[in-house]
Design a protein around this motif. Structure first.
Motif: not given
Ligand SMILES: Nc1ncnc2c1ncn2[C@@H]1O[C@H](COP(=O)(O)OP(=O)(O)OP(=O)(O)O)[C@@H](O)[C@H]1O
Ligand SMILES: [Mg+2]
Lengths: 227, 819
Positions: A79-80, A83-84, A86, A115, B292-294, B296
């Protein structure tokens, strides 16, 4: 213009478990979307359009098959990492706007840049709000704005990170005709001026027709609508 | 400014963060103020009781105090004074009188003051002095027995001393409660010259100490191993003494109150966190779609919690300190010695409460928040449900942990946790049934009644949770009120205004008649006369007491000293038989004393009476009413055993301010009669009880305010839904009155059930507490059953209506838009 592949999907299947058992929403989808293209996904309610959009944007991980966004796979990523990706490539516009209610219009638009740690977030956000015609409503809260105005703020926010791909899930679904037209105008203008790829789910035939291509979702399968 | 703080500042405007902060501040400040206040009260009781001992600690010895012991006291920076007490004849002109003399050093008394007067039988004034060398202060009674006054000379052994003042009260006198001869005080410097202390004379040496608690503890550890048989370590509040009991119970109460405050604070934090998380789920999902990453988000929320903790704790500590100061200043008028300053170290308790609350109530919820799938923005049904079971378990453990830290033990928290868990189950069961019943009574929602009752079932889980919170808070309130009135009534009953404050000892049978007529003439209330013979328990079931308690540690009071024994054919007034047969040929033992010495019916005690050994089985156990006008005896023997020993008689009297002077004067005709005045001790206890009652009421008030805030928070937590519903109803054409009626019914029903179940729970808890914690007799509290539902309906409907007045007054359009 050399047309690079923005999104490539092969044999995409998605199954969810619900309390009534397993439900396969997407059944072997193949497609390719070129850079700067505008694509409409149409189909009846419950056919799996939003699900597909979510997977393309990396909001969820598909059960099997491959999704490549600019040759980077989403599946198998944390997910990390997703998210990046995205934050880097993707912008969103939703049917129900999804602005943060506790933030002012300008602050909502500043978020993506913030962000990323961008120092000029505010200047850029002001420029974007100006573009969508809301320079006089900067410090208003979402609840003080009409639906059309909220969606314009959402569009400004979506373009704030200079996304390569913009996903929109029924962006005009909650708006009257006039406001809907304004929103569509904005989306296509920005698509053209920034070369953004546009992937949009819609029930609106007029809107679908304005896109370069139309894909029809039916019972978890996707077919190209021949023009 | 970092992203975290900008986000936080923006969030502050929405009020969600503020609610959380407020809950934290309430938690920290409630615990802090009560913690500090209890600390101050404890210090104050210690100080008050120290005046009875004239010191913080005292070493009592039959041998002279060793120089090393004094040196050690100075090494540890302790204040010290010495007192040497002995009984001797005093002479003046032709009169002579056996009297109790104390010789003291300059620093005496370390705590409290001498009360002296310049005229016979005066009421006295405080002085910090002690008699100068060559002077003596004598009690008015001694002066009248010797027929002397201020300025006259009295002879003590080989010296003669001048009477400089008349002694009204010696602060240390209560510790030698059985030194009942007339008293006098002189300077230590004159003792040697009197030559009355010779080897073999009965002298009691005391080393009085005062100072830092740590130093006193160190001194105790150092000195007690060196003690011989005659030496004792004394603290102001001695086990078994009534004043100790009183303070002990009050401390239990305050501790309990504080613990309940911790529970309420926990509930408030949990509610606020849950609300925060609920309102932020979608926001976090949106932030995730924006990239936004987990990691962060984790950082952002962790930093937010840290800031929240620091700001909340600092404000909470400051406010807690302030509240405690206010309580103290309200109380200060009542305190004779003034409240000591609280110890700053106690602040850690508030800070720990803040930290643990954040860790157990916020962190798990926040970590959940971060896990929400970004897909929620597209698919509302993909929204993760909070894993509430785990969160409740963690929260429960957190509250339990806090209570353990707070009470410094496991018993009370365990009892309370089990009780709360039981009540939670009960509430869930009963609530479910009742709501279901309510719904089945209402088919077709047309009246406010029906809508109200139907919504109870419709929002079953939140309503059950709310019912639990209401029930707990009302129950805690009822418990506290119940204990408070119990305690206060108990104290007042134990120590009525006219409890006997004087005892007459050493009265010969032929003097009884004339003393009776003297006291009757003064209208002084007096008990019956009891014959009294002194004796000492030497063995129990043929085992000698010395063998049972070789180093005298833990030696029960029954064996520790020579006892006053009496006989009686009938069980006296104020005594109640607990078991056995009072008229059997055996011993009757007072219940508490028997419990302490672990004695039951049938155990045999051997008693040394005037050199003869008498062995008797225990044939009855009785309680005594300390408030009765009777002298009380630990041991009552059969008439046949005691009647041949020379006995003197004892009686107790209540002497008020006006009868004191004539009474003492009339007693001058009976120079051999000893008068013991326990009025000072009684007054002290009554003062302390007065303070305690006020203090307890104030603490109760604080806790109830915290409780009301929690109720408000809990109503607010479901406010959105109610607002939405109310607005919809009105959009659909319902009149305000109907919506109001529906809300009234819903809140009223919640309040009624909560109050009823709370009354049941409170009754059960009170019984348990009475029996296990406060050691008092269990009693039934009918008023709870009235107050519970009344408070429930009254408070909850008014808070509910207050909080949701928006539903009724604002145009529905605004509401729908705000949501
Ligand atoms: N996590 C999930 N659990 C269970 N069912 C799901 C889940 N996600 C989607 N579905 C179901 O899959 C089907 C497709 O959903 P999706 O939201 O993609 O449809 P849609 O084409 O966007 O419909 P609409 O046009 O109404 O928005 C629906 O029946 C939906 O209820
Ligand atoms: Mg959809």
């Amino acid at each position: 213009m050399t047309s690079n592949t923005a999104i490539k999907v092969t044999n995409l299947t998605h199954t969810v478990t619900s309390n009534t058992g397993n439900l396969t929403i997407l059944k072997g989808i193949n497609m390719e979307i070129k850079e700067s293209e505008s694509v409409a996904i149409v189909g009846s309610s419950g056919s799996g359009k939003s699900t597909l959009l979510g997977l393309l944007a990396g909001l969820d991980v598909n059960t099997s098959g491959d999704i490549l966004v600019y040759d980077q796979p989403f599946s198998g990523q944390s997910e990390e990492k997703r998210a990046l990706i995205r934050g880097e490539h993707v912008g969103f516009v939703f049917q129900s706007f999804h602005l943060l209610p506790s933030l002012q219009a300008i602050e909502n638009v500043m978020l993506p840049a913030e962000l990323k740690g961008d120092k000029d977030a505010r200047v850029k956000a002001e420029a974007l709000l100006e573009k969508v015609g809301l320079s006089h409503r900067l410090t208003h809260y979402p609840r003080q704005l009409s639906g059309g105005e909220q969606q314009r703020v959402a569009i400004a926010r979506a373009f704030a990170s200079n996304p390569k791909i913009l996903f929109a899930d029924e962006p005009t679904g909650n708006l009257d005709e006039e406001n809907g037209k304004l929103i569509i105008q904005l989306l296509f203008d920005l698509n053209r001026s920034q070369g953004t790829t546009l992937v949009m789910v819609t029930h609106d035939n007029e809107l679908a027709k304005m896109c370069d291509r139309q894909l029809v979702m039916s019972a978890g399968q996707l077919t190209e609508k021949s023009l | 400014m970092s992203f975290t703080f900008r986000l936080m500042l923006r969030d502050l405007r929405s009020g969600d963060l503020l609610t959380l902060l407020l809950a934290l501040i309430i938690s920290v400040s409630t615990v802090t103020s009560i913690g500090l206040f209890i600390d101050r009260l404890q210090l104050s009781f210690e100080k008050e009781s120290a005046t009875l001992l004239a010191a913080d600690r005292l070493v009592r010895s039959d041998d002279e105090i060793s120089k090393d012991w004094v040196t050690k006291a100075t090494d540890l920076n302790l204040q010290y004074a010495e007192r040497t007490s002995f009984t001797t004849m005093m002479f003046a002109n032709d009169a002579l009188q056996l009297s109790q003399l104390s010789a003291v050093t300059d620093a005496y008394p370390l705590r409290g003051r001498f009360l002296v007067d310049d005229s016979l039988f005066g009421t006295g004034y405080n002085t910090i002095d002690i008699p100068q060398p060559g002077e003596v202060w004598v009690s008015s009674r001694l002066a009248s027995l010797l027929n002397v006054d201020i300025g006259d000379q009295v002879e003590v052994g080989d010296t003669s001393l001048t009477i400089a003042k008349l002694l009204v009260r010696d602060p240390g006198s209560s510790t030698s409660a059985f030194a009942i001869s007339p008293r006098a005080v002189m300077n230590m410097a004159d003792v040697a010259a009197t030559n009355v202390i010779i080897p073999g004379s009965r002298v009691r040496y005391s080393l009085l100490l005062a100072g830092d608690k740590a130093a006193l503890d160190e001194y105790e550890n150092w000195v007690t191993p060196q003690f011989n048989d005659s030496q004792r370590w004394r603290t102001p509040v001695q086990r078994g003494e009534r004043i100790g009991d009183t303070i002990g119970r009050a401390e239990s109460f305050l501790l309990l109150a504080g613990t309940l405050a911790v529970v309420m604070a926990g509930v408030a934090m949990a509610l606020a966190s849950a609300r925060f998380v609920k309102r932020h789920l979608m926001q976090v999902a949106i932030l995730k779609t924006l990239g936004a990453t987990p990691k962060l988000l984790g950082k952002v929320f962790f930093q937010q919690l840290a800031v929240l903790f620091i700001v909340g704790s600092v404000l909470g500590l400051a406010i807690g300190w302030g509240i405690q100061e206010v309580i103290a200043s309200i109380l200060s008028g009542l305190m004779s010695t003034g409240l000591p300053e609280p110890s700053v170290i106690r602040l850690w308790l508030g800070a720990a409460t803040g930290l643990i609350s954040m860790l157990v109530f916020c962190l798990p919820l926040m970590s959940h928040l971060i896990k929400i799938s970004p897909l929620s923005v597209l698919q509302p049904n993909a929204r993760v449900e909070l894993n509430s079971a785990l969160i409740y378990v963690v929260g429960f453990m957190g509250i339990y942990g806090l209570m353990c830290i707070y009470t410094n033990g496991f018993l009370l928290p365990t009892i309370m946790t089990i009780a709360i868990a039981g009540i939670a189950l009960f509430v869930a069961g009963i609530g479910w049934l009742a709501f279901k019943l309510g719904r089945s009574l209402t088919s077709g929602a047309t009246s406010g009644w029906q809508i109200g009752l139907a919504s109870l079932y419709r929002r079953l889980v939140p309503n059950l949770f709310q019912l639990l919170v209401f029930t707990l808070i009302i129950m805690l309130t009822l418990i506290l009120i119940g204990i408070k009135s119990n305690l206060i009534a108990d104290w007042q009953q134990q120590l009525p205004e006219d409890a006997p404050n004087h005892y007459l000892f050493n009265v010969q049978a032929n003097q009884i008649e004339s003393i009776n007529s003297a006291t009757d003439a003064l209208n002084v209330p007096r008990s019956d006369w009891y014959p009294m013979v002194r004796g000492r328990v030497v063995s129990v079931n043929n085992e000698s007491v010395q063998d049972l308690y070789p180093d005298e540690r833990g030696e029960p009071e029954l064996y520790e000293r020579e006892l006053n024994l009496t006989w009686s054919d009938t069980i006296g007034q104020g005594n109640t038989l607990v078991s056995g047969n009072f008229s059997a040929e055996g011993l009757s033992v007072e219940q508490e004393a028997a419990k302490e010495a672990n004695l039951t019916l049938g155990d045999e005690l051997s008693i040394n009476i005037g050199g003869n050994l008498v062995t008797l089985p225990i044939t009855s156990i009785r309680t005594v009413d300390w408030g009765s006008m009777q002298p009380n005896f630990y041991l009552i023997l059969p008439r046949s055993v005691l009647q041949d020993y020379p006995a003197n008689f004892v009686s107790s009297l209540f002497i008020d301010e006006t009868s004191a002077q004539p009474f003492y004067k009339s007693m001058a005709q009976f120079p051999t009669v000893s008068i013991l005045n326990v009025g000072d001790v009684l007054r002290q206890i009554q003062t302390i009880i007065g303070q305690l009652s006020k203090a307890i009421q104030l603490v109760l008030f604080c806790i109830l305010s915290a409780g009301a805030l929690v109720l408000l928070a809990s109503v607010r937590s479901t406010l959105e839904e109610r607002l939405e519903e109310g607005a919809l109803l009105r959009v659909l054409g319902a009149k305000s009155a109907l919506v109001r009626q529906a809300l009234l019914v819903e809140f009223g029903a919640l309040g009624f059930f909560a109050g009823l179940i709370a009354a049941l729970g409170a009754e059960a808890c009170l019984l348990g507490l009475q029996v296990f914690v406060f050691n008092s007799a269990p009693s039934f509290h009918p008023s709870l059953w009235l107050f519970g539902p009344a408070i429930g309906i009254g408070v909850i409907t008014s808070i509910g209506l207050l909080a949701s007045r928006k539903v009724l007054n604002v145009p529905p359009m605004h509401l729908l838009r705000d949501l």
